[in-house]
Design a protein around this motif. Structure first.
Motif, PDB file in Angstrom:
ATOM      1  N   ALA A   5       0.815  -1.223   0.000  1.00 46.09           N
ATOM      2  CA  ALA A   5       0.000   0.000   0.000  1.00 46.09           C
ATOM      3  C   ALA A   5       0.844   1.266   0.000  1.00 46.09           C
ATOM      4  CB  ALA A   5      -0.946   0.000   1.204  1.00 46.09           C
ATOM      5  N   ASP A   6       1.908   1.305   0.794  1.00 47.60           N
ATOM      6  CA  ASP A   6       2.685   2.536   0.894  1.00 47.60           C
ATOM      7  C   ASP A   6       3.613   2.750  -0.300  1.00 47.60           C
ATOM      8  OD1 ASP A   6       4.394   0.455   1.512  1.00 47.60           O
ATOM      9  OD2 ASP A   6       5.419   1.529   3.133  1.00 47.60           O
ATOM     10  N   ARG A   7       3.644   1.807  -1.230  1.00 46.39           N
ATOM     11  CA  ARG A   7       4.481   1.920  -2.423  1.00 46.39           C
ATOM     12  C   ARG A   7       3.700   2.387  -3.650  1.00 46.39           C
ATOM     13  NH1 ARG A   7       7.148  -3.726  -3.563  1.00 46.39           N
ATOM     14  NH2 ARG A   7       8.213  -2.461  -5.130  1.00 46.39           N
ATOM     15  N   LEU A   8       2.371   2.326  -3.597  1.00 46.99           N
ATOM     16  CA  LEU A   8       1.564   2.419  -4.804  1.00 46.99           C
ATOM     17  C   LEU A   8       1.407   3.831  -5.349  1.00 46.99           C
ATOM     18  CD1 LEU A   8      -1.289  -0.108  -3.960  1.00 46.99           C
ATOM     19  CD2 LEU A   8       0.648  -0.453  -5.501  1.00 46.99           C
ATOM     20  N   ARG A   9       1.532   3.937  -6.653  1.00 44.94           N
ATOM     21  CA  ARG A   9       1.153   5.103  -7.435  1.00 44.94           C
ATOM     22  C   ARG A   9       0.272   4.581  -8.561  1.00 44.94           C
ATOM     23  NH1 ARG A   9       4.729   5.485  -3.586  1.00 44.94           N
ATOM     24  NH2 ARG A   9       6.198   7.228  -3.603  1.00 44.94           N
ATOM     25  N   PHE A  10      -0.809   5.282  -8.878  1.00 51.12           N
ATOM     26  CA  PHE A  10      -1.802   4.782  -9.822  1.00 51.12           C
ATOM     27  C   PHE A  10      -1.798   5.667 -11.065  1.00 51.12           C
ATOM     28  CE2 PHE A  10      -3.128   4.229  -5.421  1.00 51.12           C
ATOM     29  CZ  PHE A  10      -3.304   2.851  -5.342  1.00 51.12           C
ATOM     30  N   TYR A  11      -1.428   5.084 -12.218  1.00 53.85           N
ATOM     31  CA  TYR A  11      -1.276   5.913 -13.413  1.00 53.85           C
ATOM     32  C   TYR A  11      -2.498   5.829 -14.329  1.00 53.85           C
ATOM     33  CZ  TYR A  11       0.435   1.625 -15.857  1.00 53.85           C
ATOM     34  OH  TYR A  11       0.576   0.363 -16.406  1.00 53.85           O
ATOM     35  N   ALA A  12      -2.790   6.961 -14.974  1.00 50.25           N
ATOM     36  CA  ALA A  12      -3.858   7.026 -15.971  1.00 50.25           C
ATOM     37  C   ALA A  12      -3.428   6.252 -17.207  1.00 50.25           C
ATOM     38  CB  ALA A  12      -4.161   8.478 -16.327  1.00 50.25           C
ATOM     39  N   ASP A  13      -4.249   5.309 -17.612  1.00 50.66           N
ATOM     40  CA  ASP A  13      -3.926   4.418 -18.725  1.00 50.66           C
ATOM     41  C   ASP A  13      -4.054   5.163 -20.048  1.00 50.66           C
ATOM     42  OD1 ASP A  13      -5.585   3.385 -16.479  1.00 50.66           O
ATOM     43  OD2 ASP A  13      -5.033   1.414 -17.229  1.00 50.66           O
ATOM     44  N   CYS A  14      -2.938   5.409 -20.694  1.00 52.31           N
ATOM     45  CA  CYS A  14      -2.957   6.081 -21.997  1.00 52.31           C
ATOM     46  C   CYS A  14      -2.828   5.051 -23.120  1.00 52.31           C
ATOM     47  CB  CYS A  14      -1.806   7.081 -22.087  1.00 52.31           C
ATOM     48  SG  CYS A  14      -2.035   8.511 -21.019  1.00 52.31           S
ATOM     49  N   PRO A  15      -3.469   5.308 -24.271  1.00 46.26           N
ATOM     50  CA  PRO A  15      -4.168   6.544 -24.652  1.00 46.26           C
ATOM     51  C   PRO A  15      -5.640   6.609 -24.242  1.00 46.26           C
ATOM     52  CG  PRO A  15      -4.038   5.097 -26.534  1.00 46.26           C
ATOM     53  CD  PRO A  15      -3.296   4.393 -25.420  1.00 46.26           C
ATOM     54  N   ASP A  16      -6.172   5.566 -23.599  1.00 49.12           N
ATOM     55  CA  ASP A  16      -7.599   5.578 -23.266  1.00 49.12           C
ATOM     56  C   ASP A  16      -7.975   6.744 -22.353  1.00 49.12           C
ATOM     57  OD1 ASP A  16      -8.494   3.354 -24.734  1.00 49.12           O
ATOM     58  OD2 ASP A  16      -7.736   1.977 -23.232  1.00 49.12           O
ATOM     59  N   ALA A  17      -7.096   7.086 -21.416  1.00 43.51           N
ATOM     60  CA  ALA A  17      -7.422   8.152 -20.460  1.00 43.51           C
ATOM     61  C   ALA A  17      -7.607   9.502 -21.135  1.00 43.51           C
ATOM     62  CB  ALA A  17      -6.341   8.243 -19.385  1.00 43.51           C
ATOM     63  N   CYS A  18      -6.905   9.717 -22.245  1.00 46.09           N
ATOM     64  CA  CYS A  18      -7.001  11.018 -22.919  1.00 46.09           C
ATOM     65  C   CYS A  18      -7.756  10.938 -24.235  1.00 46.09           C
ATOM     66  CB  CYS A  18      -5.606  11.603 -23.153  1.00 46.09           C
ATOM     67  SG  CYS A  18      -4.451  10.518 -24.026  1.00 46.09           S
ATOM     68  N   ALA A  19      -8.475   9.857 -24.449  1.00 49.33           N
ATOM     69  CA  ALA A  19      -9.165   9.655 -25.721  1.00 49.33           C
ATOM     70  C   ALA A  19     -10.217  10.722 -25.990  1.00 49.33           C
ATOM     71  CB  ALA A  19      -9.814   8.270 -25.747  1.00 49.33           C
ATOM     72  N   PHE A  20     -10.810  11.274 -24.931  1.00 44.40           N
ATOM     73  CA  PHE A  20     -11.832  12.308 -25.084  1.00 44.40           C
ATOM     74  C   PHE A  20     -11.324  13.670 -24.615  1.00 44.40           C
ATOM     75  CE2 PHE A  20     -13.934   8.286 -25.038  1.00 44.40           C
ATOM     76  CZ  PHE A  20     -14.936   8.405 -25.979  1.00 44.40           C
ATOM     77  N   GLY A  21      -9.999  13.779 -24.448  1.00 38.66           N
ATOM     78  CA  GLY A  21      -9.383  15.001 -23.950  1.00 38.66           C
ATOM     79  C   GLY A  21      -9.121  14.895 -22.461  1.00 38.66           C
ATOM     80  N   TRP A  22      -7.965  15.374 -22.044  1.00 35.56           N
ATOM     81  CA  TRP A  22      -7.598  15.281 -20.632  1.00 35.56           C
ATOM     82  C   TRP A  22      -8.583  16.012 -19.736  1.00 35.56           C
ATOM     83  CZ3 TRP A  22      -4.608  11.812 -18.693  1.00 35.56           C
ATOM     84  CH2 TRP A  22      -3.496  11.320 -19.388  1.00 35.56           C
ATOM     85  N   ASP A  23      -9.131  17.103 -20.218  1.00 34.79           N
ATOM     86  CA  ASP A  23      -9.960  17.962 -19.366  1.00 34.79           C
ATOM     87  C   ASP A  23     -11.461  17.756 -19.574  1.00 34.79           C
ATOM     88  OD1 ASP A  23      -7.675  19.254 -18.221  1.00 34.79           O
ATOM     89  OD2 ASP A  23      -7.455  20.369 -20.094  1.00 34.79           O
ATOM     90  N   ALA A  24     -11.825  16.689 -20.273  1.00 38.63           N
ATOM     91  CA  ALA A  24     -13.249  16.421 -20.489  1.00 38.63           C
ATOM     92  C   ALA A  24     -13.934  16.071 -19.173  1.00 38.63           C
ATOM     93  CB  ALA A  24     -13.418  15.258 -21.471  1.00 38.63           C
ATOM     94  N   ARG A  25     -15.212  16.405 -19.068  1.00 38.94           N
ATOM     95  CA  ARG A  25     -15.993  15.949 -17.935  1.00 38.94           C
ATOM     96  C   ARG A  25     -16.219  14.450 -18.080  1.00 38.94           C
ATOM     97  NH1 ARG A  25     -21.218  19.679 -18.220  1.00 38.94           N
ATOM     98  NH2 ARG A  25     -21.108  18.750 -20.318  1.00 38.94           N
ATOM     99  N   ASP A  26     -16.275  13.753 -16.960  1.00 42.35           N
ATOM    100  CA  ASP A  26     -16.442  12.310 -17.028  1.00 42.35           C
ATOM    101  C   ASP A  26     -17.738  11.928 -17.739  1.00 42.35           C
ATOM    102  OD1 ASP A  26     -14.544  10.415 -16.324  1.00 42.35           O
ATOM    103  OD2 ASP A  26     -15.714   9.660 -14.639  1.00 42.35           O
ATOM    104  N   THR A  27     -18.776  12.732 -17.573  1.00 43.21           N
ATOM    105  CA  THR A  27     -20.045  12.426 -18.218  1.00 43.21           C
ATOM    106  C   THR A  27     -19.981  12.577 -19.729  1.00 43.21           C
ATOM    107  OG1 THR A  27     -20.746  14.699 -17.754  1.00 43.21           O
ATOM    108  CG2 THR A  27     -21.470  12.986 -16.207  1.00 43.21           C
ATOM    109  N   ASP A  28     -18.941  13.255 -20.233  1.00 39.22           N
ATOM    110  CA  ASP A  28     -18.773  13.414 -21.672  1.00 39.22           C
ATOM    111  C   ASP A  28     -17.938  12.299 -22.286  1.00 39.22           C
ATOM    112  OD1 ASP A  28     -20.271  15.726 -21.694  1.00 39.22           O
ATOM    113  OD2 ASP A  28     -18.534  17.047 -21.406  1.00 39.22           O
ATOM    114  N   ARG A  29     -17.401  11.437 -21.444  1.00 39.41           N
ATOM    115  CA  ARG A  29     -16.665  10.275 -21.937  1.00 39.41           C
ATOM    116  C   ARG A  29     -17.621   9.089 -22.066  1.00 39.41           C
ATOM    117  NH1 ARG A  29     -12.855  12.196 -17.615  1.00 39.41           N
ATOM    118  NH2 ARG A  29     -11.125  13.214 -18.699  1.00 39.41           N
ATOM    119  N   VAL A  30     -17.320   8.189 -22.996  1.00 40.52           N
ATOM    120  CA  VAL A  30     -18.140   6.981 -23.072  1.00 40.52           C
ATOM    121  C   VAL A  30     -17.940   6.183 -21.789  1.00 40.52           C
ATOM    122  CG1 VAL A  30     -18.061   6.894 -25.580  1.00 40.52           C
ATOM    123  CG2 VAL A  30     -16.353   5.631 -24.260  1.00 40.52           C
ATOM    124  N   GLU A  31     -18.898   5.336 -21.469  1.00 38.71           N
ATOM    125  CA  GLU A  31     -18.943   4.726 -20.138  1.00 38.71           C
ATOM    126  C   GLU A  31     -17.668   3.993 -19.759  1.00 38.71           C
ATOM    127  OE1 GLU A  31     -21.913   1.893 -17.473  1.00 38.71           O
ATOM    128  OE2 GLU A  31     -22.333   2.274 -19.581  1.00 38.71           O
TER     129      GLU A  31
END
Length: 239
Positions: A135-161
């Motif tokens: 637990a004290d070692r973990l860092r959680f990375y955004a999976d690219c390119p899926d994480a930015c497929a709709f733009g980094w700053d998109a609202r979550d509701t604007d991304r597909v489910e």
């Protein structure tokens, strides 16, 4: 500098998502789905990338991984699980045991959030979360390119489910408390090195570029990398 470990579901996930980690330290990249399928079969994805057999795709990608990781000096560790298209389920327990044997015992441990809901990403995450004393070692990375497929700053509701961030962050919050976001913007030099590593994964890029045409743009979405840490673990970590 402390040694760092990146758990990558597939060969290209580390360079897409955490290049800033690879370029600052000689990290160990443990690729979970690095195994070859049985001869004579090919997945839709491998066919889209130009292959007639999955065995050839797996062999080429293992070589591409070694080439890409030479650029950053990362150590490559390949586990034996095949891609999801060649299996009926993700073996969380067996993968956790394989990871425990393969990973260094100390230092930051980077794992995918699971954005995109790909079974290999979610399964790799769950395998690590099932391990004791990480637990004290973990860092959680955004999976690219899926994480930015709709733009980094998109609202979550604007991304597909299946590309929404919040359900996966909620899963992590249940285990580790509130998630603290961090954003890294690569320098020109770092971005040039990242693109060199990305293009080394040539077989994957053949399939990705038609769907993500901006991936190789030096000022495109891959210039940003996002990760999270646990607020509770950070607060309780010894100063």
């Amino acid at each position: 500098m402390e040694a760092e470990t990146v758990v990558a579901p597939h060969f290209d996930d580390a360079v897409f998502s955490v290049a800033h980690v690879l370029l600052r330290t000689r990290a160990t990249i443990v690729t979970v789905c690095a195994g070859a399928p049985a001869p004579g079969v090919v997945s839709d994805w491998d066919a889209e990338c130009g292959y007639t057999e999955g065995v050839a795709a797996a062999a080429d990608r293992a070589g591409e991984d070694l080439k890409a990781n030479q650029i950053s000096g990362a150590t490559s560790v390949h586990l034996g699980l095949t891609d999801a298209a060649y299996r009926t389920r993700f073996p969380v327990r067996a993968t956790a045991l394989d990871l425990a044997r393969a990973m260094p015992l100390e230092g930051p441990l980077w794992i995918p959030v699971g954005i995109g809901s790909h079974p290999d990403h979610v399964g790799s995450r769950e395998a690590v979360l099932s391990l004791p004393r990480v637990a004290d070692r973990l860092r959680f990375y955004a999976d690219c390119p899926d994480a930015c497929a709709f733009g980094w700053d998109a609202r979550d509701t604007d991304r597909v489910e299946n590309h929404r961030w919040q359900p996966h962050l909620d899963r992590l919050s249940i285990a580790y408390g509130p998630m603290l976001p961090h954003t890294v913007y690569l320098t020109d030099e770092q971005m040039a090195q990242k693109l060199e590593m990305v293009t080394a994964h040539a077989s994957q890029m053949r399939g990705m570029l038609p769907n993500f045409p901006d991936l190789l743009n030096p000022h495109g979405p891959l210039r940003r990398e996002v990760y999270w840490t646990s607020a509770l673990v950070t607060a309780n970590r010894p100063k």
